[in-house]
Scaffold this active site. Sequence first.
Site, PDB file in Angstrom:
ATOM      1  N   VAL A  31       0.834  -1.201   0.000  1.00 52.03           N
ATOM      2  CA  VAL A  31       0.000   0.000   0.000  1.00 52.03           C
ATOM      3  C   VAL A  31       0.870   1.253   0.000  1.00 52.03           C
ATOM      4  O   VAL A  31       0.631   2.195  -0.762  1.00 52.03           O
ATOM      5  CB  VAL A  31      -0.950  -0.032   1.215  1.00 52.03           C
ATOM      6  CG1 VAL A  31      -1.623   1.305   1.427  1.00 52.03           C
ATOM      7  CG2 VAL A  31      -1.999  -1.115   1.003  1.00 52.03           C
ATOM      8  N   GLY A  85     -13.880 -21.543  -6.264  1.00 54.64           N
ATOM      9  CA  GLY A  85     -12.511 -22.066  -6.307  1.00 54.64           C
ATOM     10  C   GLY A  85     -12.172 -22.781  -5.017  1.00 54.64           C
ATOM     11  O   GLY A  85     -13.042 -23.396  -4.393  1.00 54.64           O
ATOM     12  N   CYS A 111      -5.383  -9.882   3.223  1.00 52.87           N
ATOM     13  CA  CYS A 111      -6.461  -9.015   3.706  1.00 52.87           C
ATOM     14  C   CYS A 111      -7.777  -9.710   4.030  1.00 52.87           C
ATOM     15  O   CYS A 111      -8.291  -9.551   5.139  1.00 52.87           O
ATOM     16  CB  CYS A 111      -6.659  -7.896   2.713  1.00 52.87           C
ATOM     17  SG  CYS A 111      -5.206  -6.821   2.746  1.00 52.87           S
TER      18      CYS A 111
HETATM   19  P1  NAD Z   1       3.194  -4.722   4.144  1.00 53.33           P
HETATM   20  O1  NAD Z   1       3.449  -5.677   5.236  1.00 53.33           O
HETATM   21  O2  NAD Z   1       3.481  -5.094   2.736  1.00 53.33           O
HETATM   22  O3  NAD Z   1       4.008  -3.374   4.418  1.00 53.33           O
HETATM   23  C1  NAD Z   1       4.064  -2.732   5.668  1.00 53.33           C
HETATM   24  C2  NAD Z   1       5.374  -1.955   5.746  1.00 53.33           C
HETATM   25  O4  NAD Z   1       5.375  -1.170   6.942  1.00 53.33           O
HETATM   26  C3  NAD Z   1       6.619  -2.845   5.816  1.00 53.33           C
HETATM   27  O5  NAD Z   1       7.564  -2.442   4.848  1.00 53.33           O
HETATM   28  C4  NAD Z   1       7.149  -2.603   7.244  1.00 53.33           C
HETATM   29  O6  NAD Z   1       8.544  -2.734   7.347  1.00 53.33           O
HETATM   30  C5  NAD Z   1       6.690  -1.181   7.476  1.00 53.33           C
HETATM   31  N1  NAD Z   1       6.624  -0.786   8.896  1.00 53.33           N
HETATM   32  C6  NAD Z   1       6.273  -1.525   9.973  1.00 53.33           C
HETATM   33  N2  NAD Z   1       6.342  -0.775  11.091  1.00 53.33           N
HETATM   34  C7  NAD Z   1       6.730   0.457  10.710  1.00 53.33           C
HETATM   35  C8  NAD Z   1       6.969   1.674  11.410  1.00 53.33           C
HETATM   36  N3  NAD Z   1       6.792   1.777  12.727  1.00 53.33           N
HETATM   37  N4  NAD Z   1       7.357   2.752  10.702  1.00 53.33           N
HETATM   38  C9  NAD Z   1       7.533   2.677   9.360  1.00 53.33           C
HETATM   39  N5  NAD Z   1       7.313   1.550   8.649  1.00 53.33           N
HETATM   40  C10 NAD Z   1       6.922   0.459   9.315  1.00 53.33           C
HETATM   41  O7  NAD Z   1       1.678  -4.276   4.306  1.00 53.33           O
HETATM   42  P2  NAD Z   1       0.622  -3.884   3.154  1.00 53.33           P
HETATM   43  O8  NAD Z   1       0.181  -5.103   2.434  1.00 53.33           O
HETATM   44  O9  NAD Z   1       1.140  -2.731   2.394  1.00 53.33           O
HETATM   45  O10 NAD Z   1      -0.603  -3.423   4.071  1.00 53.33           O
HETATM   46  C11 NAD Z   1      -0.540  -2.237   4.836  1.00 53.33           C
HETATM   47  C12 NAD Z   1      -1.926  -1.948   5.365  1.00 53.33           C
HETATM   48  O11 NAD Z   1      -2.822  -1.692   4.275  1.00 53.33           O
HETATM   49  C13 NAD Z   1      -2.576  -3.088   6.158  1.00 53.33           C
HETATM   50  O12 NAD Z   1      -3.368  -2.549   7.169  1.00 53.33           O
HETATM   51  C14 NAD Z   1      -3.446  -3.778   5.122  1.00 53.33           C
HETATM   52  O13 NAD Z   1      -4.539  -4.437   5.702  1.00 53.33           O
HETATM   53  C15 NAD Z   1      -3.924  -2.602   4.299  1.00 53.33           C
HETATM   54  N6  NAD Z   1      -4.268  -2.927   2.903  1.00 53.33           N
HETATM   55  C16 NAD Z   1      -3.477  -3.771   2.193  1.00 53.33           C
HETATM   56  C17 NAD Z   1      -3.795  -4.039   0.857  1.00 53.33           C
HETATM   57  C18 NAD Z   1      -2.987  -5.013   0.035  1.00 53.33           C
HETATM   58  O14 NAD Z   1      -3.452  -5.394  -1.026  1.00 53.33           O
HETATM   59  N7  NAD Z   1      -1.815  -5.429   0.438  1.00 53.33           N
HETATM   60  C19 NAD Z   1      -4.890  -3.414   0.263  1.00 53.33           C
HETATM   61  C20 NAD Z   1      -5.657  -2.526   1.031  1.00 53.33           C
HETATM   62  C21 NAD Z   1      -5.327  -2.281   2.364  1.00 53.33           C
HETATM   63  C1  UGA Z   2      -8.676  -7.568  -1.689  1.00 54.31           C
HETATM   64  C2  UGA Z   2      -9.769  -6.624  -2.203  1.00 54.31           C
HETATM   65  O1  UGA Z   2     -10.173  -7.036  -3.511  1.00 54.31           O
HETATM   66  C3  UGA Z   2      -9.270  -5.182  -2.266  1.00 54.31           C
HETATM   67  O2  UGA Z   2     -10.333  -4.313  -2.630  1.00 54.31           O
HETATM   68  C4  UGA Z   2      -8.764  -4.793  -0.876  1.00 54.31           C
HETATM   69  O3  UGA Z   2      -8.223  -3.484  -0.911  1.00 54.31           O
HETATM   70  C5  UGA Z   2      -7.686  -5.755  -0.449  1.00 54.31           C
HETATM   71  O4  UGA Z   2      -8.228  -7.102  -0.427  1.00 54.31           O
HETATM   72  C6  UGA Z   2      -7.211  -5.436   0.914  1.00 54.31           C
HETATM   73  O5  UGA Z   2      -7.933  -4.927   1.734  1.00 54.31           O
HETATM   74  O6  UGA Z   2      -6.042  -5.700   1.112  1.00 54.31           O
HETATM   75  P1  UGA Z   2      -6.575  -8.800  -2.755  1.00 54.31           P
HETATM   76  O7  UGA Z   2      -6.523  -9.541  -1.471  1.00 54.31           O
HETATM   77  O8  UGA Z   2      -5.336  -8.224  -3.317  1.00 54.31           O
HETATM   78  O9  UGA Z   2      -7.618  -7.578  -2.630  1.00 54.31           O
HETATM   79  O10 UGA Z   2      -7.126  -9.792  -3.859  1.00 54.31           O
HETATM   80  P2  UGA Z   2      -8.522 -10.209  -4.491  1.00 54.31           P
HETATM   81  O11 UGA Z   2      -8.412 -10.098  -5.956  1.00 54.31           O
HETATM   82  O12 UGA Z   2      -9.665  -9.530  -3.850  1.00 54.31           O
HETATM   83  O13 UGA Z   2      -8.562 -11.770  -4.139  1.00 54.31           O
HETATM   84  C7  UGA Z   2      -8.594 -12.215  -2.796  1.00 54.31           C
HETATM   85  C8  UGA Z   2      -8.766 -13.718  -2.772  1.00 54.31           C
HETATM   86  O14 UGA Z   2     -10.087 -14.071  -3.170  1.00 54.31           O
HETATM   87  C9  UGA Z   2      -7.815 -14.477  -3.702  1.00 54.31           C
HETATM   88  O15 UGA Z   2      -7.335 -15.623  -3.037  1.00 54.31           O
HETATM   89  C10 UGA Z   2      -8.692 -14.868  -4.867  1.00 54.31           C
HETATM   90  O16 UGA Z   2      -8.271 -16.038  -5.498  1.00 54.31           O
HETATM   91  C11 UGA Z   2     -10.036 -15.067  -4.176  1.00 54.31           C
HETATM   92  N1  UGA Z   2     -11.208 -14.894  -5.068  1.00 54.31           N
HETATM   93  C12 UGA Z   2     -11.481 -13.677  -5.603  1.00 54.31           C
HETATM   94  C13 UGA Z   2     -12.027 -15.981  -5.303  1.00 54.31           C
HETATM   95  O17 UGA Z   2     -11.799 -17.104  -4.818  1.00 54.31           O
HETATM   96  N2  UGA Z   2     -13.136 -15.801  -6.107  1.00 54.31           N
HETATM   97  C14 UGA Z   2     -13.441 -14.596  -6.654  1.00 54.31           C
HETATM   98  O18 UGA Z   2     -14.469 -14.495  -7.365  1.00 54.31           O
HETATM   99  C15 UGA Z   2     -12.586 -13.503  -6.391  1.00 54.31           C
END
Ligand code: NAD
Ligand code: UGA
Length: 446
Positions: free
Chosen positions: A16, A253, A260
């Site tokens: 993110v 699936g 997440c």
């Molecule tokens: P991530 O684990 O990939 O990255 C988190 C980063 O934060 C790491 O690089 C870590 O070293 C760093 N970090 C930890 N503690 C820290 C600190 N005190 N100061 C500065 N950096 C620090 O996580 P992510 O997948 O990017 O997710 C981040 C947040 O966004 C989570 O709450 C997640 O639920 C949410 N989110 C993730 C996704 C996704 O698709 N990955 C999508 C939407 C929301």
């Molecule tokens: C999901 C949401 O789609 C994002 O909107 C959200 O921001 C993110 O979580 C988050 O909060 O981190 P992501 O986890 O990257 O994104 O991937 P998706 O494409 O949503 O798939 C999630 C899982 O559901 C995968 O394992 C995928 O295979 C499965 N899936 C998805 C199914 O089994 N069936 C479907 O129809 C769609």
Amino acid sequence: MSQSNETIGIIGAGWVGLVTAACFAELGHRVIVLDVVPERIEQLKAGNVPIYEPGLTELLERNKERMSYTLEIKDVTDEADFYFICVGTPPTYSGDADLSAVWAVIDSLPPLERRAVVVMKSTVPAGTGEKVRAALQARGLDHLGYASNPEFLAEGRAIEDFVHPDRIVVGSFEPSDSERVGALYAGIDAPIVYCDVASAEMIKLASNAFLATRISFINEIANVCELTGADVEQVAKGMGLDRRVGPHFLHAGIGYGGSCFPKDVTALKQLAGNSGYHFQLLSSVIEVNELQKRRVIGKLEKHLGSLAGKTVAILGLTFKPDTNDMREAASIVLGSRLLAEGAEVRAWDPLAGRDSYLRGANICDSVLDAVTGADAAIIVTEWKELRELASEQVRGAMRHPLIIDGRNLLDPDQVRAAGFAYDCIGRPGHCNHTPGKATSSEPPAE
Ligand code: NAD
Ligand code: UGA
């Protein structure tokens, strides 16, 4: 380009954080990225991106003049007017969100004169903003603004999701803070939902929980299809054409994974429980998902009998294609179950790497290597490389040419015409049923 270019601090250089940083820089803002992992910051300074996300390397490179990387919070607080918190919020053992990284960021803020806005992009339980506000007050930082601006990007298409979102959500205690945060997105054509902080936090959790619910729902429909002779692909298509239902997230699936859905569904269930409400539906969503990952074992046993001593190829390890993210991937559960049953596991994935996620499995460099000598191949992640799996070469390499298609990726007629036995999810008319018999044609000589 945005009308007024700001200086934005991004705290947490993960999926993110880096996508947000690159996209804001592309919009014309100056961005300072902070992380606590020195190697990560060194890598980024050297132009190397520590995660795989299509287009991200190019976007960071294109905007490098507007970007800098640091390990020092002061570099952010001295320069930036917005501190975007993008740190991980993984689950604790109890299923509640672990907010320790969020609190570490709040605690690290030095005394400040500037009226910057702390912006929460990490996914947090509803009510967190109030607690952060109280903590800021207690630290004499009550002049800082606070906004909840949850992120909805999906991995593998994160940049597209940031640039063309369905909506942008901004919750704040002061309308002026929401307006300042909303203005950062000038140039992006999407409705902005302005609301209170708790509602913004809940929009994020509820959206993920609802999408996960759709997946568990269609997976249960698939399981009933297997007993009644219906075809879940046709059912999903027919359902999705109803505009009130819609076509998305109805792909049956082997269950949802990723960093997440599993954690956020559990976190919402726990949040409800902690607040005195039993969110019964979410318990079922979680249970259905767990069982779905294991159903493939039953399918294998139907074809092969006992799995002890059998060789099984797991094709695809990441939780979905176009990412190298292994968090909560179905392959981990499936692989562990197979190993526990005494099967030999060979696995292939184009991006997952050779880490020890599946300790005891033989990680192979190619699909052909993974299927060589296998009694069955399971499609766990729908990588495009697997679309041509049902080839003569693969059939010749396998001990028993059986494909279990955990993602309904392949055309069943083509697969069976190519001499494979085939099983999939919720499409009983397309599957071979004979118990203990591996193929519709004779398997090649061993
Ligand atoms: P991530 O684990 O990939 O990255 C988190 C980063 O934060 C790491 O690089 C870590 O070293 C760093 N970090 C930890 N503690 C820290 C600190 N005190 N100061 C500065 N950096 C620090 O996580 P992510 O997948 O990017 O997710 C981040 C947040 O966004 C989570 O709450 C997640 O639920 C949410 N989110 C993730 C996704 C996704 O698709 N990955 C999508 C939407 C929301
Ligand atoms: C999901 C949401 O789609 C994002 O909107 C959200 O921001 C993110 O979580 C988050 O909060 O981190 P992501 O986890 O990257 O994104 O991937 P998706 O494409 O949503 O798939 C999630 C899982 O559901 C995968 O394992 C995928 O295979 C499965 N899936 C998805 C199914 O089994 N069936 C479907 O129809 C769609």
